[in-house]
Design an enzyme around this catalytic site. Structure first.
Site, mmCIF file in Angstrom:
data_model
loop_
_atom_site.group_PDB
_atom_site.id
_atom_site.type_symbol
_atom_site.label_atom_id
_atom_site.label_comp_id
_atom_site.label_asym_id
_atom_site.label_seq_id
_atom_site.Cartn_x
_atom_site.Cartn_y
_atom_site.Cartn_z
ATOM 1 N N HIS A 15 13.020 -2.445 -1.558
ATOM 2 C CA HIS A 15 12.194 -1.871 -2.623
ATOM 3 C C HIS A 15 12.947 -0.734 -3.319
ATOM 4 C CE1 HIS A 15 8.837 0.024 -4.697
ATOM 5 N NE2 HIS A 15 8.195 -1.113 -4.538
ATOM 6 N N GLY A 20 1.287 -2.876 -6.354
ATOM 7 C CA GLY A 20 1.302 -1.566 -5.730
ATOM 8 C C GLY A 20 -0.021 -0.851 -5.891
ATOM 9 N N TRP A 42 0.812 -1.218 0.000
ATOM 10 C CA TRP A 42 0.000 0.000 0.000
ATOM 11 C C TRP A 42 0.848 1.271 0.000
ATOM 12 C CZ3 TRP A 42 -4.497 -0.986 4.038
ATOM 13 C CH2 TRP A 42 -5.333 -1.991 3.535
ATOM 14 N N SER A 44 3.958 -2.625 -11.834
ATOM 15 C CA SER A 44 2.685 -2.042 -12.292
ATOM 16 C C SER A 44 1.719 -3.072 -12.845
ATOM 17 C CB SER A 44 2.949 -0.955 -13.345
ATOM 18 O OG SER A 44 3.709 0.086 -12.808
ATOM 19 N N GLU A 87 11.369 -6.854 -9.704
ATOM 20 C CA GLU A 87 10.706 -5.608 -10.085
ATOM 21 C C GLU A 87 11.667 -4.749 -10.903
ATOM 22 O OE1 GLU A 87 7.182 -3.890 -7.469
ATOM 23 O OE2 GLU A 87 9.141 -3.515 -6.597
#
Length: 254
Positions: free
Chosen positions: A94, A236, A12, A215, A170
């Protein structure tokens, strides 16, 4: 050999704005039917306890943690603190923390070791920037291998449970907040997932789960998770839109 259940990790980030909104979102999206798959909800720190109370079949995750166990570290949160409020997963490394806060592989490695020692399940994010990817998959592969091994250095000394290390590929250039973002292809994502599994298997003698993030949304998630090398997804922005996220979960867990 039975296939492992797919895993979705909902990041989140710094959303939503209030605890009541977070609890409402968790009620709508943090529900998983037994046997369907695994879902982890990762809200901001202040919302962890409130969200944990309304999850139904989903696990609670955190978006980061300190490499320290305790002490004078203002604003930091330890693995022990997270566990005390019901957290069982933690996202580490991240790209936004790397780009905005300057975290490097050494710093991420310290967090990975502390999280695994504490028994948390680590969702370790790795991925190459656009300038590396433009040189081709061989360059991206070399970058990801170096980043991965830097972040997990020393884990062989921990005797960790294999299920406690999860990798999330990612590519930085595919994340929605990246400037001039572009889409990854399912085939290339599968190639990178396979590479990551091979690196870990050859170095540490087990095959980890590898998620794809970048995404992903309800419209394209099936294209990625249908690849046998991809074990789920790190989501996300789409995880904040309840109706879309429920559709996404249906496609991943079908």
């Amino acid at each position: 050999m039975l296939r492992m259940k797919k895993l979705i990790v909902a990041n989140w980030k710094m959303n939503p704005k209030t605890l009541s909104e977070a609890v409402s979102l968790a009620r709508k999206t943090g529900v998983v039917k037994k046997g369907a798959g695994e879902l982890v909800i990762c809200p901001p720190y202040p919302f962890l306890s409130g969200v944990q109370k309304v999850l139904n079949g989903a696990a609670l995750g955190a978006q980061d943690m300190s490499e320290n166990t305790e002490g004078p570290h203002t604003g930091e949160v330890s693995a022990g603190i997270l566990k005390s409020v019901g957290v069982s997963y933690v996202i580490l490394g991240h790209s936004e923390r790397r780009s905005e806060l300057g975290e490097n592989d050494e710093a991420v490695n310290g967090k990975v070791l502390q999280a695994l020692k504490a028994g948390l399940r680590v969702v370790l994010c790795i991925g190459e920037p656009i300038e590396i990817r433009k040189k081709g998959l061989p360059s991206a592969s070399s970058f990801v291998k170096k980043q991965l091994l830097g972040c997990v250095a020393g884990i062989e000394k921990l005797g960790l449970k294999k299920k406690n290390l999860i990798l999330a590929y990612e590519p930085v250039w595919a994340i929605s907040t990246s400037k001039n973002r572009r889409n990854e292809t399912p085939d290339d994502a599968a190639f990178m997932a396979s590479l990551i599994k091979t690196i870990v298997r050859e170095k540490f003698y087990f095959t980890p789960r590898v998620l794809y993030g970048g995404s992903v949304g309800e419209k394209d998630v099936r294209d990625f998770v249908s690849q046998k090398e991809v074990d789920g997804t790190l989501v996300g922005a789409a995880s904040l839109r309840a109706s879309e996220f429920r559709l996404l979960m249906g496609k991943v867990f079908e």
